[in-house]
Design a protein around this motif. Sequence first.
Motif, short mmCIF file in Angstrom:
data_model
loop_
_atom_site.label_atom_id
_atom_site.label_comp_id
_atom_site.label_asym_id
_atom_site.label_seq_id
_atom_site.Cartn_x
_atom_site.Cartn_y
_atom_site.Cartn_z
N THR A 297 0.86 -1.18 0.00
CA THR A 297 0.00 0.00 0.00
C THR A 297 0.90 1.24 0.00
O THR A 297 1.76 1.37 0.87
N VAL A 298 0.70 2.10 -0.98
CA VAL A 298 1.46 3.35 -1.08
C VAL A 298 0.52 4.50 -0.74
O VAL A 298 -0.54 4.65 -1.36
N ASN A 299 0.90 5.27 0.26
CA ASN A 299 0.13 6.45 0.66
C ASN A 299 0.96 7.70 0.45
O ASN A 299 2.15 7.71 0.79
N ALA B 298 9.52 13.60 3.16
CA ALA B 298 9.63 14.34 4.43
C ALA B 298 9.49 13.43 5.63
O ALA B 298 8.90 12.35 5.56
N GLN B 299 10.06 13.87 6.76
CA GLN B 299 9.95 13.12 8.00
C GLN B 299 8.62 13.42 8.67
O GLN B 299 7.95 14.41 8.37
N THR C 114 5.70 10.06 1.42
CA THR C 114 5.14 8.89 0.75
C THR C 114 5.59 7.64 1.51
O THR C 114 6.79 7.45 1.74
N SER C 115 4.65 6.83 1.93
CA SER C 115 4.98 5.61 2.67
C SER C 115 4.72 4.39 1.81
O SER C 115 3.69 4.30 1.13
N PHE C 116 5.66 3.46 1.83
CA PHE C 116 5.51 2.15 1.19
C PHE C 116 5.34 1.13 2.32
O PHE C 116 6.27 0.88 3.09
#
Length: 724
Positions: free
Chosen positions: A227-229, A258-259, A334-336
């Motif tokens: 899931t990519v957000n 970004a953090q 962006t989180s993977f």
Amino acid sequence: MDPCVGSVLKAVRRSKEDKKVLRKQIKASHTLLKHEGIATSTQPTKSLVVANGGLGNGVRREELSTVLKEMGEVEALVMPPYKPYAFVTYRSEESAREAVTQLNGLKLHCEENNVTLYLSYVTSVTSEEETSVVLPEGLILVEDFVTPEEEALLLAAVDWSSSTDDVTAEKALKHRRVKHYGFEFRYDNNNVDKDKPLAAGLPEPCLPVLKRCLNNRYIDIMPDQLTVNQYEAGQGIPPHVDTHSAFEDTILSLSLGAQTVMEFRNPDGRFVPVLLPGRSLLVMKGESRYLWTHGITPRKFDMVPAGDQPPPVGIAADVRACNNLTLSKRGTRTSFTFRKIRHEPCRCAFPSACDSQGSPSPPSPPSLPCCHDDAARLEEEYVHRVYDAIACHFSSTRHSPWPRVCHFLSELLPGSVLVDVGCGNGKYLGVNPEVTAIGCDRSKALVQICMVRGFQVFVSDALSVPLRSASCDACISIAVIHHFSTQERRLVAVRELVRLLKPGGKALIYVWAYEQEYNKQKSKYLKEKNKDHHENLHSTDDTLEERQEPHVESVGCRRHLGNSPVDSIQDVDKVADGKLSVHTNRTAFNTQDLLVPWHLKEGKSRDEVKPQKSGKKKTNTKKSKLTSDNSGLPSTLVSETESDCDRKSNPEFDTNISSPSDLDSAEAPVLGSECDSGPMPVFHRYYHVFQQGELEQLCGQVMGAKVRSSYHDQGNWCVILEKE
């Protein structure tokens, strides 16, 4: 003009400006003493308190430090979390004198806003001892896990312009974009359709990263779902636990761009904020994956420890007790998130949080609303009708005013006009007999109780109070706003309070806190967990939001933990397909939006709300200071354009119960038909419990008002607003 005369006029003008700054400096000192207990000194010292120069005002440590260092060598700069002030200690008293002379009234230009600094001497600096907390068991954070080149490849592999929804199941949610690879995560049931894999497998650039995870033994088997957000600044996700039955144990979350700060919470109340740098890998397994909730509070800035030195491995800085803090502006993240689909029931060691091992589910709770109409329906069923059904019993538990609310009321000047928006049974309307106190409540039953007690009250909606703008010296909203089910409606409620205030008027707001343990102290709500039922009912110390709970048993249904994958839970403002959890009384919260059970005491049904023997309502024996018309509203304050209020679209507050004549009690939502001790029904009320800083952030969006102080009071977050 004579040069000498011009010089004198210039000096006079400068003197007037100085006097104005001095007045505001003195006012700031009084405010600090009154609301924060900080005593200033008239004698010069090396230490100063900087009003308006705190993290709570959006001032970054670097910005403030730069200005302060221009006055001399700084020994220490302490910026308490969430507070609108800071402390500075100079090497010499001379430098402190220079700072007071030169910086008082200085306008500091911050990134998001401008603030005016007011400095005063203090004899001592109050600060908490810096602490660190151990990461949840099974949680690993690996910084710089991917190179900048790998990060660029991974981000390029996600084509957000693609419309091939059947391949990647792209979703355009209200506040973020989501793509699924391998299998689609479905938000309608918080699970995956394991028999319908997506056409697109995991992107090619992910494979080297996952092989590295295998080699480092972060995982034992290759994931098959991604899931990519993509989050913009100011966006986040509420606390949740990933669905046990959907995915195997280990979950990987790769942060790119970004953090941000992710917050982990244990059901026992422990709280651990973890800073996720760009290109870092978060590994969740065991207890951290199955039991702890994790979420990201929506905000544009995070409070983070200053400096480049990260905490030791396995340790996270506790920002609630850290003095070396600064603000970090969020950017696009962006989180993977990688997972392995589970094909057998979960057999984890945490059955209380497991959807595979739990007891049969009760009738399905409602979903959070996604629009105004949905919100009105939810609040009608799970706020208004419930208080209709429990009206008499509820009122019997409201007797002792809370001390800090009484303190606010006692400081109002004689003759002030006070409006209690959500007055309930009127327990605050008679606290200060020197003010003209008016109450309003959406519940007709509560208004009737107030009238019997001789108070001046009327029926009204908290989002549209039919009083003239700028007609009140003070407003209170005690345990009210947490019953509104969307951010927009909570904001409107605050704006309505500000509208009613005169310039310089103040509003006190109380809402139930997510953090029932604060500063290492448990609230009475948690402390009362093991106390006797009789003791709970008859105690006179009614000083916290949920003191009124007559039972401590759960509703007999399995607790939902907001089951949803990491970084892929539906947004709090758009969770139309995410079910509300049912809270277990006297325990720490697992989610912010929930249903709280009310165990109706036998003999306290709403049928007991009856007129007096004479059949007439008791009238106030005192002559009212305000005339009123036939509507029961004080005619001198009634708005000329708002003669009536919308009594159907909005809820009120915790101090509400409702009319004995409008609804049958059977119409109120009962998710558990009986309580454990007898055949009395268990009703469920909707709440949005506020996280630390959330109430201040909400109030900060209202134009023309400033947060003058905020505090935590026995499990409640509290704010005093002043209209400018």
